[in-house]
Scaffold this active site. Sequence first.
Site, PDB file in Angstrom:
ATOM      1  CG  HIS A   1       4.157   2.602  -0.109  1.00 13.79           C
ATOM      2  ND1 HIS A   1       5.445   3.042  -0.313  1.00 13.79           N
ATOM      3  CD2 HIS A   1       3.694   3.254   0.986  1.00 13.79           C
ATOM      4  CE1 HIS A   1       5.744   3.950   0.606  1.00 13.79           C
ATOM      5  NE2 HIS A   1       4.700   4.087   1.413  1.00 13.79           N
TER       6      HIS A   1
ATOM      7  CD  GLU B   1      11.162  -8.937   8.322  1.00 11.20           C
ATOM      8  OE1 GLU B   1      10.493  -9.606   7.541  1.00 11.20           O
ATOM      9  OE2 GLU B   1      11.085  -9.064   9.551  1.00 11.20           O
TER      10      GLU B   1
ATOM     11  CB  CYS C   1       5.278 -11.794  12.742  1.00 13.24           C
ATOM     12  SG  CYS C   1       6.693 -10.789  13.243  1.00 13.24           S
TER      13      CYS C   1
END
Length: 126
Positions: free
Chosen positions: A68, A111, A24
């Site tokens: 986005h 997520e 991550c």
Amino acid sequence: MTFTLTKRFDFEAAHQLPWHNGKCKNLHGHSYKLEVDIEGELNENGIVEDFYEVSKICKGEIVNVYDHKLLNDYFENPTAEVMAREFFKIIDTHWVKGGFSGKLSAVRLWETENSWVQYKPYETKG
């Protein structure tokens, strides 16, 4: 008896967590799912509130803003927990201003298909 109205929204976004010791730390994306719970009694129309009102706020203030996008441009530390708390505040502010029925009780931010957080700042009565 209290009812819970739940509405789900989807958006795509990227982030990275520079402090993370694993993958991550690198720039990566998620197909986020945002679930919003409104609790309340039925009004004279037999509903807690119109799903459209929840959609109008969540799409306008969350989905259309973050879809986005690179979340690091909006959050210093874009963890699911931090974002869920911020999304709750945003939605709650607009919900209260709009004078709608019911009360925002929880926000869940997924997520991945198997990983999500819930932000529920108030004690609710069952």
